[in-house]
Design a protein around this motif. Structure first.
Motif, PDB file in Angstrom:
ATOM      1  N   GLY A  28      -0.778  -4.726   3.794  1.00 21.27           N
ATOM      2  CA  GLY A  28       0.483  -4.939   3.525  1.00 21.27           C
ATOM      3  C   GLY A  28       1.413  -4.170   2.838  1.00 21.27           C
ATOM      4  O   GLY A  28       2.251  -4.605   2.216  1.00 21.27           O
ATOM      5  N   TYR A  37       5.107   6.113  -4.786  1.00 19.75           N
ATOM      6  CA  TYR A  37       4.301   6.045  -5.879  1.00 19.75           C
ATOM      7  C   TYR A  37       3.482   7.307  -6.231  1.00 19.75           C
ATOM      8  O   TYR A  37       3.144   7.498  -7.277  1.00 19.75           O
ATOM      9  CB  TYR A  37       3.424   4.756  -5.661  1.00 19.75           C
TER      10      TYR A  37
ATOM     11  N   PRO B 145       3.416  -2.462  -8.046  1.00 18.55           N
ATOM     12  CA  PRO B 145       3.614  -3.740  -7.641  1.00 18.55           C
ATOM     13  C   PRO B 145       2.341  -4.547  -7.453  1.00 18.55           C
ATOM     14  O   PRO B 145       1.325  -4.046  -6.999  1.00 18.55           O
ATOM     15  CB  PRO B 145       4.215  -3.526  -6.316  1.00 18.55           C
ATOM     16  N   SER B 177      11.328  -3.110 -10.171  1.00 11.71           N
ATOM     17  CA  SER B 177      11.666  -2.577  -8.997  1.00 11.71           C
ATOM     18  C   SER B 177      10.302  -2.109  -8.119  1.00 11.71           C
ATOM     19  O   SER B 177       9.278  -1.536  -8.942  1.00 11.71           O
ATOM     20  CB  SER B 177      12.567  -1.289  -9.094  1.00 11.71           C
ATOM     21  N   TYR B 178      10.242  -2.014  -6.942  1.00  8.61           N
ATOM     22  CA  TYR B 178       9.065  -1.787  -6.163  1.00  8.61           C
ATOM     23  C   TYR B 178       9.370  -1.059  -4.950  1.00  8.61           C
ATOM     24  O   TYR B 178      10.194  -1.406  -4.548  1.00  8.61           O
ATOM     25  CB  TYR B 178       7.958  -2.852  -6.010  1.00  8.61           C
ATOM     26  N   TYR B 179       8.895  -0.173  -4.276  1.00  7.14           N
ATOM     27  CA  TYR B 179       9.121   0.498  -3.152  1.00  7.14           C
ATOM     28  C   TYR B 179       8.025   0.220  -1.903  1.00  7.14           C
ATOM     29  O   TYR B 179       8.557   0.709  -0.668  1.00  7.14           O
ATOM     30  CB  TYR B 179       8.771   2.167  -3.463  1.00  7.14           C
ATOM     31  N   THR B 180       7.264  -0.672  -2.137  1.00  7.12           N
ATOM     32  CA  THR B 180       6.580  -1.267  -1.096  1.00  7.12           C
ATOM     33  C   THR B 180       5.887  -2.548  -1.280  1.00  7.12           C
ATOM     34  O   THR B 180       5.508  -2.776  -2.687  1.00  7.12           O
ATOM     35  CB  THR B 180       5.384  -0.469  -0.457  1.00  7.12           C
ATOM     36  N   PRO B 181       6.118  -3.676  -0.619  1.00 10.69           N
ATOM     37  CA  PRO B 181       5.389  -4.801  -0.940  1.00 10.69           C
ATOM     38  C   PRO B 181       3.796  -4.504  -0.886  1.00 10.69           C
ATOM     39  O   PRO B 181       3.363  -3.500  -0.377  1.00 10.69           O
ATOM     40  CB  PRO B 181       5.708  -5.716   0.172  1.00 10.69           C
TER      41      PRO B 181
END
Lengths: 254, 314
Positions: A28, A37, B145, B177-181
């Motif tokens: 996902g 990241y 995340p 903040s997040y850059y991918t779920p």
């Protein structure tokens, strides 16, 4: 833990990707985001080490530095919550994994240690001295030492010579690192072995100069007592002027 | 995040005395440094690069915020600076390493030290990120995340309660903040709301993070704010960001706040119906102090617009 096994495994895959840059198949997720990241986290580690070890960074070539950072991030489980203490773990990792041999740089451990020492002494928690007075009997009174120090043994004198030059001078070196009271400046003093003995007797064993002279003379009857007295007097005076010794103890009276 | 900025270099590593800024713009009011202002509180993140500006009162926020990880255990020069700045400004703590989303137990040794600092400096707000920054006790020094899932909610609610019980104060949790779920099964807003409501914690609403996430994940900022547990929001973060490309914004804290984020802040205050402490976060690429003052004044002016609303004191 109330996470399901699946969620925990997903977290493991995510951290594995961040640490190694391999197997980006995290359920996902979006690869473009995952890449950020990896980039951001690795930059954190790289910048931290580059700033903590500026001399080592200069001495190692780009590939060697990259290998250290990548290996450290991938294989070392960082213990400290304080990122400013992480360079110590980096130094330990490099030492344990024997990169000095892999890179044919025997001085590398000492160099990293030396660079870490400056940070360690600069940041160490305050250790206040016991009450002391400015004047006293140099030979008979106990001396109050500056407690914010470390005495370290090095094989390569990276504190005296450029790193590669230190290879020609390997031996037993004793380095006193300490923090100046009030200014907080970190200073280094190269100690000959006799001064290590004086220092430890005065600061650790709380002996007076005359007690040290007597002990050494008793153990070595052939020693020149006059010369020994002169040596220890000069040592103590130098240590006072360098703020390694602060004054005469009011706690330890004769 | 300010993680790698935390390095505390001695003389040859790092300048202990950043160059002083000279120009000073009168600010609206900075009158009480011992306790937070009764009406509007605009704080500024206390960072080493600009420490002197705080100490010599070139810039005078109503409160300061620090990451405890970057100051706990420090002696010497920076220990002295930390003591001095805490004599001048009220302190809020914003943690980095609690890692509330980690599977393992919290780091109790660290929390003991944290509790001492909280008591020593009479800290009223300790906030942390709704994320994880370590796994299996290996720190990663940045924020990842958490999967938006039912079991994650259960796990984190339990962790928050543990920490709150130990610290004997509510934890204030920030939307990150997040850059991918990551393997999401529910929406972010539901995830946050349920955790806040079920754990009884407070919320730090980072308005810039809402903007960043809405851009990156294509949702409506106002709808997101509306869905937050606004009655539990006790603290606000405002910051700048960096637009990497047409599809991605990175939450850097290294730029000035952009107008759409100020507008979202205005909208948020309107929805909140009260003024609460607001922090300007700036972690690197520091401008002249004047520019930070202007940003803080802009935040204050927006707060003033809403001053007739109920005031919640810190």
């Amino acid at each position: 833990m109330l996470y399901s096994t699946k969620t925990y495994q997903t977290q493991k895959k995510l951290t594995n990707w961040v640490r190694t840059g391999s197997n980006p198949e995290v359920p996902g997720t979006v690869l473009e985001g995952l890449k950020q990241y990896r980039r951001l986290f690795r930059n954190n580690i790289n910048n931290t080490m580059e700033q903590a070890f500026p001399i080592s960074f200069e001495v190692l070539n780009k590939e060697q530095w990259k290998q250290l950072i990548d290996d450290f991030f991938a294989h070392h489980d960082a213990k400290t919550p304080h990122v400013w203490k992480l360079p110590f773990e980096f130094y330990q990792f490099v030492n344990k994994q024997k990169y000095s041999s892999k890179f044919n740089m025997p001085f590398l451990n000492d160099l990293l240690h030396f660079e870490w020492l400056e940070i360690e002494i600069f940041t160490m928690q305050d250790i206040l001295p016991e009450p002391y007075k400015k004047t006293g009997d140099l030979l008979n009174d106990r001396i109050e030492c500056n407690n914010e120090f470390q005495l370290t043994q090095l094989k390569y004198p990276v504190h005296l010579f450029a790193a590669k030059e230190s290879l020609k001078h390997s031996g037993d070196y004793y380095l006193l690192s300490y923090r100046m009271p009030e200014t907080y400046e970190v200073k280094f003093i190269d100690f000959p072995v006799l001064h290590v003995l004086f220092f430890e007797k005065i600061c650790n064993d709380r002996m007076s100069a005359n007690e040290i002279i007597k002990e050494i003379s008793d153990q070595n009857p052939s020693v020149d007592k006059k010369q020994l007295k002169q040596n220890i007097e000069e040592f103590i005076e130098t240590m006072f002027s360098e703020k390694v010794f602060l004054g005469y103890s009011e706690t330890y009276q004769n | 995040m300010e993680y790698w900025k935390a390095i505390v270099y001695p003389a040859h590593h790092y300048s202990k005395t950043p160059s002083l800024q000279t120009s000073i713009t009168p600010s609206l009011h900075y009158s009480n440094y011992k306790s937070m202002n009764k009406n509007i509180n605009i704080g500024l993140g206390f960072r080493r690069e600009i420490a002197d500006a705080f100490l010599n009162q070139e810039i005078m926020p109503d409160f300061i915020e620090v990451a405890p990880e970057n100051w706990i255990d420090l002696g010497g020069y920076w220990g002295d600076v930390f003591r001095k700045v805490n004599e001048q400004y009220p302190l809020i703590l914003h943690g980095l390493s609690l890692s509330i989303g980690s599977p393992e137990e919290p780091d109790w040794d660290f929390l003991k030290k944290l509790k001492r600092i909280i008591k020593q400096f009479n800290v009223k707000i300790y906030s942390e990120h709704l994320s994880f920054a370590k796994l299996d006790n290996a720190h990663l020094y940045d924020l990842l995340p958490i999967p938006f899932k039912e079991d994650s909610i259960n796990h984190i609610v339990k962790r928050i309660k543990q920490v709150q019980d130990f610290l004997e104060m509510p934890l204030t949790i920030e939307n990150v903040s997040y850059y991918t779920p990551v393997d999401a099964e529910i929406t972010e807003s539901e995830f946050i709301s349920r955790i806040v409501k079920e754990s009884g914690c407070n919320m730090l609403l980072d308005v810039n993070n809402v903007y960043v996430n809405a851009f990156n994940h294509n949702y409506n900022t106002h709808e997101f704010i509306d869905a937050m547990p606004l009655e539990k929001v006790s603290y606000i973060h405002m910051a700048g960001h960096h637009k990497l490309n047409d599809n991605l914004i990175i939450d850097t804290h290294g730029e000035a706040i952009i107008d759409p984020v100020f507008e979202l802040f205005d909208y948020t205050l309107d929805k909140l119906g009260r003024n609460i402490p607001v922090l300007l976060e700036r972690d690197f690429n520091f401008p002249e102090m004047n520019e930070l003052k202007l940003e803080m004044n802009k935040l204050r002016n927006i707060c003033l617009k809403h001053q007739d609303q109920n005031v919640v004191q810190y």
